[in-house]
Design a protein around this motif. Structure first.
Motif, PDB file in Angstrom:
ATOM      1  N   ASN A 105      -2.975  -3.594  42.660  1.00  0.00           N
ATOM      2  CA  ASN A 105      -1.654  -3.244  42.127  1.00  0.00           C
ATOM      3  C   ASN A 105      -1.823  -2.492  40.822  1.00  0.00           C
ATOM      4  N   HIS A 106      -0.710  -2.116  40.234  1.00  0.00           N
ATOM      5  CA  HIS A 106      -0.755  -1.230  39.063  1.00  0.00           C
ATOM      6  C   HIS A 106      -0.941  -1.945  37.731  1.00  0.00           C
ATOM      7  N   VAL A 118       0.340  -1.009  32.596  1.00  0.00           N
ATOM      8  CA  VAL A 118       0.152  -0.520  33.962  1.00  0.00           C
ATOM      9  C   VAL A 118      -0.589   0.811  33.950  1.00  0.00           C
ATOM     10  N   LYS A 120      -1.158   4.659  35.724  1.00  0.00           N
ATOM     11  CA  LYS A 120      -0.355   5.673  36.388  1.00  0.00           C
ATOM     12  C   LYS A 120      -0.748   5.753  37.857  1.00  0.00           C
ATOM     13  N   ALA A 121       0.276   5.808  38.711  1.00  0.00           N
ATOM     14  CA  ALA A 121       0.045   5.953  40.149  1.00  0.00           C
ATOM     15  C   ALA A 121       0.838   7.146  40.656  1.00  0.00           C
ATOM     16  N   THR A 123       3.263   8.104  43.168  1.00  0.00           N
ATOM     17  CA  THR A 123       4.179   7.225  43.896  1.00  0.00           C
ATOM     18  C   THR A 123       4.536   7.762  45.281  1.00  0.00           C
ATOM     19  N   GLY A 244       1.798   3.268  45.821  1.00  0.00           N
ATOM     20  CA  GLY A 244       1.347   4.488  45.167  1.00  0.00           C
ATOM     21  C   GLY A 244      -0.164   4.606  45.293  1.00  0.00           C
ATOM     22  N   TYR A 257      -0.116  -1.586  45.710  1.00  0.00           N
ATOM     23  CA  TYR A 257       1.246  -2.046  45.438  1.00  0.00           C
ATOM     24  C   TYR A 257       1.640  -1.653  44.013  1.00  0.00           C
ATOM     25  N   ILE A 258       2.867  -1.163  43.835  1.00  0.00           N
ATOM     26  CA  ILE A 258       3.380  -0.868  42.497  1.00  0.00           C
ATOM     27  C   ILE A 258       4.754  -1.517  42.326  1.00  0.00           C
ATOM     28  N   ASP A 259       5.369  -1.284  41.177  1.00  0.00           N
ATOM     29  CA  ASP A 259       6.686  -1.834  40.854  1.00  0.00           C
ATOM     30  C   ASP A 259       6.599  -3.358  40.840  1.00  0.00           C
TER      31      ASP A 259
END
Length: 367
Positions: A105-106, A118, A120-121, A123, A244, A257-259
């Motif tokens: 994850n981010h 976090v 940068k991804a 998205t 992302g 996984y992000i957010d």
């Protein structure tokens, strides 16, 4: 009058950044300078490439519903403890996903319960939605005769809040998609799998295999959370994930996984005992949404996208009783404490705590 201080404004912290602060409905993102990103990666030993862009993501206690922010009386313009509840739950599930070998994850660091650092991804422009029960907007459409949902045909004879035979993936657009004939250029439009696979670059997917991978990660993540919530007497009804791309320490691209995942904001969670008794008891934001529907002068303003101007004005003018904001707080903090296995403690002054930690331990505060 409550003594709680909520973190309702989170885009004006004195954090050293490059560019403007990006403020969403609930979170604000402060992109760090390249020098600060490099320094922290080195000082803290983050397991990311040395040139990774980092951001401070600060969650607020604001509550949004129907694409509007809602406020309480006596200046309580947020739900006490909501931010810490969401962050704690999402971080808990992210850790479990890591342990289960699903995907990364981010988040690279958690300086404070209201703050993530976090990476940068790139998205993916898909709201990855999974459902195991027919409820909410899906039920409303089904009751009107709709049977096709994102290219999936549902059988006749389903009833409200019924469990479905399997987890359904019903994606929608993240942001406005343009240049695709059968997708209107507005946010949050339901789409089919073939919409995505026929327009990979539009949705920022690299390959068709990555579409299959996001679906796999969505269902595996859903089933993991569902199984854990079942142990707590809770039902995981539906949820939204986001994904992302990032580069790992060796420069290889990964889908992560992000957010946030599995939170009371991004998911419906029902009390299992009540459900078996024929009642729906919400342990998520859906309870707040239903409260608004039942109490505003005209519920169609909330449900009809064509009345957005009226809805925004209503949200500005409609002041919720303090008792309602505290009741919502109890829901968020209560379910979060159950999930993480310890009582969530609401900070006395989250804003000052955040500034103090980012100053003393991270050297990011402008003097």
């Amino acid at each position: 009058m409550t003594s709680y201080k909520v973190l309702d404004v989170n885009d004006d912290l004195p954090i050293r950044t490059k560019g403007k602060v990006h403020s969403g409905k609930v979170r604000s993102v402060y992109w760090l300078t390249d020098a600060d990103s490099k320094r922290l990666i080195n000082e803290k030993g983050y397991n990311v490439p040395a040139d990774t862009e980092l951001a401070i993501m600060v969650i607020s206690d604001r509550i949004s519903a129907f694409d509007c922010i809602w406020q309480g009386e006596n200046g309580l313009n947020g739900v006490p403890g909501k931010g810490i509840a969401l962050n704690s739950v999402a971080a808990h599930w992210f850790n479990m996903f890591n342990e289960a070998g699903l995907a990364g994850n981010h988040i690279v660091d958690i300086p404070h319960p209201y703050v993530w650092i976090v990476r940068k991804a790139s998205t993916v422009k898909v709201e990855a939605i999974a459902r195991q029960y027919i409820t909410g907007s899906m039920w409303r459409d089904y009751a009107k005769g709709v049977r096709d949902f994102c290219g999936i045909n549902l059988p006749e004879g389903l009833t409200a809040n019924q469990k479905l035979d399997k987890v359904l993936i019903t994606p929608s657009t993240k942001g406005i998609i343009t240049g695709v004939a059968d997708i209107p250029p507005v946010d949050d439009v339901n789409i089919t799998r073939s919409n995505i696979t026929n327009n990979l670059s539009v949705f920022n997917f690299r390959t068709a295999d990555d579409v299959a991978q996001y679906e796999k990660l969505l269902v595996e993540g859903f089933e993991l959370i569902s199984g854990e919530l079942a142990k707590l007497g809770q039902i995981f009804v539906d949820t939204k994930f986001e994904f992302g791309y990032v580069e790992d320490i060796n420069g290889a691209e990964q889908l992560i996984y992000i957010d946030e995942v599995g939170t009371p904001d991004s998911s419906r969670i029902w009390d299992e005992a009540s459900y078996k008794d024929g009642k729906i008891v919400e342990n998520s934001k859906e309870g707040f949404r239903q409260l608004l529907i039942n109490n505003v002068p005209e519920s169609d303003v909330l449900l009809n996208k064509d009345r957005m101007d009226e809805r925004e004005q209503l949200a500005k003018d409609y002041i919720l009783p303090e008792s309602v904001m505290l009741e919502v707080s109890n829901t968020y903090v209560g379910i979060a404490s159950k999930i993480v296995g310890k009582e969530i403690v609401i900070p006395a002054d989250p804003r000052q705590e955040v500034i103090a930690i980012l100053d003393a331990d991270y050297g990011l505060i402008i003097k």
